[in-house]
Design a protein around this motif. Sequence first.
Motif, short mmCIF file in Angstrom:
data_model
loop_
_atom_site.label_atom_id
_atom_site.label_comp_id
_atom_site.label_asym_id
_atom_site.label_seq_id
_atom_site.Cartn_x
_atom_site.Cartn_y
_atom_site.Cartn_z
N THR A 1 7.53 5.82 -1.99
CA THR A 1 6.95 4.54 -2.33
C THR A 1 5.47 4.54 -2.89
O THR A 1 4.97 4.03 -4.02
CB THR A 1 6.88 3.76 -0.97
N SER B 1 -2.27 -4.42 1.34
CA SER B 1 -1.39 -3.49 1.60
C SER B 1 -1.35 -2.28 2.40
O SER B 1 -0.56 -1.52 2.12
CB SER B 1 -1.29 -3.04 -0.07
N MET C 1 1.64 -1.39 4.70
CA MET C 1 2.98 -1.19 3.98
C MET C 1 3.56 -0.17 4.80
O MET C 1 4.91 -0.22 4.97
CB MET C 1 2.69 -0.66 2.61
N ILE D 1 5.49 -1.72 7.54
CA ILE D 1 6.43 -2.62 7.17
C ILE D 1 7.60 -1.84 6.85
O ILE D 1 8.84 -2.25 7.29
CB ILE D 1 6.33 -3.62 6.23
N ILE D 2 7.41 -0.70 6.29
CA ILE D 2 8.35 0.32 5.83
C ILE D 2 9.20 0.89 7.35
O ILE D 2 10.41 0.84 7.51
CB ILE D 2 7.78 1.44 5.32
N ASP E 1 15.43 -7.99 1.91
CA ASP E 1 14.25 -7.61 2.36
C ASP E 1 13.18 -7.70 1.13
O ASP E 1 12.03 -8.19 1.03
CB ASP E 1 13.95 -6.22 3.03
N PHE F 1 10.11 -10.15 -0.02
CA PHE F 1 8.68 -9.69 -0.41
C PHE F 1 8.32 -9.69 -1.92
O PHE F 1 7.25 -10.17 -2.38
CB PHE F 1 8.52 -8.12 0.07
N ILE G 1 6.51 -3.45 -1.20
CA ILE G 1 7.54 -3.63 -0.24
C ILE G 1 8.89 -3.70 -0.74
O ILE G 1 9.74 -3.12 -0.30
CB ILE G 1 7.41 -4.79 0.64
N ALA H 1 9.59 -0.10 -1.43
CA ALA H 1 9.97 0.39 -0.03
C ALA H 1 11.29 0.19 0.52
O ALA H 1 11.85 1.18 1.11
CB ALA H 1 8.82 -0.15 0.98
N SER H 2 11.60 -1.08 0.48
CA SER H 2 12.97 -1.14 1.03
C SER H 2 14.11 -0.77 0.50
O SER H 2 15.30 -0.43 1.04
CB SER H 2 13.12 -2.93 0.79
N VAL I 1 6.73 -13.45 3.96
CA VAL I 1 6.95 -12.05 4.57
C VAL I 1 7.93 -12.33 5.92
O VAL I 1 8.64 -11.31 6.13
CB VAL I 1 5.52 -11.74 5.08
#
Length: 761
Positions: free
Chosen positions: A247, A262, A265, A268-269, A316, A320, A338, A341-342, A663
């Motif tokens: 990411t 951010s 991040m 969240i990952i 997800d 985001f 994100i 990242a998802s 979120v």
Amino acid sequence: MASRLIQFRVVLSLLGLIVFAAAWPFSQQLKLDRSITAMFSPTDSTLVDYQTLQNSFGGNAVAIMVYPDADLMSNEGLRRSDAIASEVRQIAGVDGILSPSTLNAAVEKIRPGSFFRSETDVPGLARRDDIVARGIEHLFAGYTHSDDHRLAAVVVMLSPQHPPEAIESLQTIASKLHDQYEAITEPGVVVGEPVLIHDGFNLIERDGRKLTTVTLILLSIVVLVTLMDLRFVALTGLVVVWSIVVTEASLVLLGLNQSLVSTIMPAIITVIAVAAVLHLGTKFQDARAKGLSRYDATWRSFSLLIVPILWTCLTDAAGFAALGSSRILPVRQFGAMIAIASIAVFVAIILFAGVTMMLPELSFGKSLHRMQRRTTRAISRRCTLVAAAFVSRRKSAIAAAIVLLGVSVIGTWQAEPETSFLNNFRSDSEIVLAYDQVEQQFGGAGVWDILLPAPQSLTRDYLRQVLMIERDLRGIDLDGTKLTKVLSMADAEYVVGKTPILKYAPPSLRMTGMRATMPEFVDALLNSADTRPRRLRIMLRSEEQLPAEAKTRLIAEVQRIVDEHTQADAWTSAFETAPDSGPIVTGYYVMMSRLVSQLVGDQWRCLGFAGVLVWLLLWMATRSIRLATAALLPNLLPAFVVLATVGWIGGKINMGAAMIAAVSIGLTIDGSVHLLAIYRRYRKHGHPITVAVTHAAGSVGVPILLATCALVFGFSILSTSEFIPTATFGTLVAATLLLGTLVNLTLLPACIAVVDREKSR
């Protein structure tokens, strides 16, 4: 597909390692953009106005170093001021300074004393019998010194691209002043919006690292305790690290930077990755407990969960990605981060899950494992019973939820935004205590500006119009809210014009003289005559710690007065030709006030987009409008209840709270997707609606509850942060996750039981 993932597991894992090796150098180039301009879209009018200030006057980010000096207006005190100013001037990123010693030097040049003046004579700035000295001292009171002359200040004009080290160097110099000079009895302090932003970013970076570390450790422990298998702990680490690096590399290739929102991040990952691993591991362990081989257990886990995990990651990403509708650039970028990242988490599962799960057994603690299995079954049964209770009273539960949602929407709408950036810090933090001191003894600590068009040659008529604008600005009183300082070159020119030798000189000549004596100050308030368009700057000061409504009213009143004057005939007649630009009210104070207001206003737009995108994906995943709609209420309710609670208890919606709405959907949707997937599987096998939905709740209950407990504790760690938006974000995310899990295991089954009237299929 499951068979292929197992068959080519070694190839896939090698491919993943190659991608990781290629992404790693790029990921190390990701930078944190600390500038205020990074918070706005390039086309935002607030940013455009501020960039006009930058282009017109260069160094304009103002920081103020304040220190006590009871003997300031003596020769020795002014020499200390000059030594401190000289040290500050050497810092990289400092474009100019203004200090008592600067003013004293200017007075000495304008009105020199006796040629035979001795060291015991009164310095030029302190001469009470000199009208110019008195005028300049009064003019800059509240900027370079306090009214009682017991506090001195160095006003530092920083380059717009000043490095973070510039603020840190200022703070270091201020903290050591009392050790260097006997007359300075306490450490100095440094205030100003650049300092607030610098300290805020430092705290956010620290909190981001803390959250990532704590969350990864806690969730790894949860995976270990839940599955008693080190393979899934290793898989968690692989997925999280691979997803973070890929990411970050993607962001660098896309030209994006990390910003204020951010730095969380990686956490969240971790949340998204661990949820997926827990579901895979739980299904794998269930299959192994039923006597299936390692291959068959892996195949069964993949065949049942790869599609739900894909839809979870997509929803997800959609939740985001809805942040892309925000007017705040970092929020839009955070949503994109994100979302990427998802998808990266799902790809990492595809690449590494097969090879990890097919490794030899790494489980341990047979007796503990049996106890864990008994506990898991007990939790699952209780989840089934709770879901059954809500399903049996589904109409009442849904009616109560709708009423609560309506009340919460009203409460969220009425919540007051927090526009003071200073209030983002705890009241006992060093920066707030420093601001309190400056606000009490130096007037307001909020610095902002008015840019006025100016003729190429300044005339008396033009300067008279500027003084009239300043007169009305100083007269503002909105129920006690007022400007504490108004200063421009018109004031300085008026004071200098009182000297007999310059009294009858044209303003342009007096300006030339002042530019020779105080070049940095003049350049900061009036650009050169050959600049197009030419502008004059009025520097304003006001209290930083004003309520949101009062601050908004003050900015609006300043804008009204400026517009009223600059649209009058007397103003235009002061120009030989019509001004080629209009007045602008801008500065850090204005920008930070509008930033949070925009962010709070954007939460409704982002929430709407998130709801629509998630609903569409759920519709595609379930192929049922009814089921997609049933999942929407349970995923909207937690965010509104949490935000409304903030307003009900007297809190304000700050930057941390404003992002929760969109979120939260991305964070709580995981349980809904897996519950719906298991429910549809039960229905395909012919089970009745109530049986299918209650047993689906029991099946997903264990991994969801365990992950939620760890996440709630992990995000609650942020509640100790000195940066209040981070603390608010952590607390509200924890509350939203907890409430979302409870709603998914109770209200969602009730909603499904009401809307699904299709026959078994």
